[in-house]
Design a protein around this motif. Structure first.
Motif, PDB file in Angstrom:
ATOM      1  N   LEU A 183      -3.378   0.486  -4.324  1.00  0.00           N
ATOM      2  CA  LEU A 183      -2.852   1.836  -4.538  1.00  0.00           C
ATOM      3  C   LEU A 183      -1.879   2.225  -3.431  1.00  0.00           C
ATOM      4  N   LEU A 231      -0.636   8.010  -3.886  1.00  0.00           N
ATOM      5  CA  LEU A 231       0.295   7.419  -4.851  1.00  0.00           C
ATOM      6  C   LEU A 231       0.991   8.516  -5.653  1.00  0.00           C
ATOM      7  N   GLU A 289      -5.328   7.416  -4.604  1.00  0.00           N
ATOM      8  CA  GLU A 289      -4.684   7.839  -5.856  1.00  0.00           C
ATOM      9  C   GLU A 289      -3.819   9.074  -5.623  1.00  0.00           C
TER      10      GLU A 289
END
Length: 164
Positions: free
Chosen positions: A41, A120, A117
């Motif tokens: 990620l 990202l 996450e």
């Protein structure tokens, strides 16, 4: 209404092959799977920043150095996670695991994945704001805050896993 998903179940859904540290012989493998997912990620986020740097250079934006510094942080974090010793020797060499310790480790793992996450997503948002100087400045600050938060969680996990 269905039952709430446990942390272990969430991690098992996100990471194929993860067993929740349930079987002693698979503990190091589970640790490697978690770290691999997080590093992947962060690598994707780094690629987003590399694209943003290219776009930033073409429109001559003022955040070139800020984005480059974030890219370097991401590179360092990804490397730190991907190349850490499998299983954090001190923690995983213990013979007996207490459920409370495993739950705390799972909480760290879930938080690291959640933050990776978010990093990202923030990197993608930053990339989309290259042509908007004010929004880009805020995106750089937001991503920097997320990276600081991630570093704190990672350090906490590594200290915990080393038995400190």
């Amino acid at each position: 209404m269905g039952k709430e998903t446990s942390i272990v179940e969430k991690l098992e859904l996100i990471i194929p092959g993860f067993h929740g540290y349930k079987k002693k012989e698979l503990i190091r493998e589970d640790d490697r799977l978690i770290r691999g997912k997080v590093a992947d990620l962060l690598s994707q986020a780094k690629r987003e920043l590399e694209r943003a740097l290219q776009r930033c250079a073409t429109v001559n934006c003022g955040q070139l150095m800020g984005i480059e510094n974030l890219r370097k942080k991401l590179m360092m974090l990804e490397s730190r996670i991907r190349h850490a010793e499998a299983g954090y020797r001190g923690y995983f060499d213990r013979i007996k695991f207490k459920e409370e310790e495993l739950n705390r480790l799972l909480e760290y793992d879930a938080k690291m994945i959640e933050l990776a996450e978010e990093i990202l997503n923030d990197a993608k948002a930053l990339n989309a704001q290259v042509a908007n100087p004010q929004a880009l400045s805020m995106a750089v600050l937001n991503l920097d805050d997320k990276l600081v938060n991630f570093e704190e969680v990672l350090s906490g996990r590594m200290s915990f896993a080393a038995g400190e």
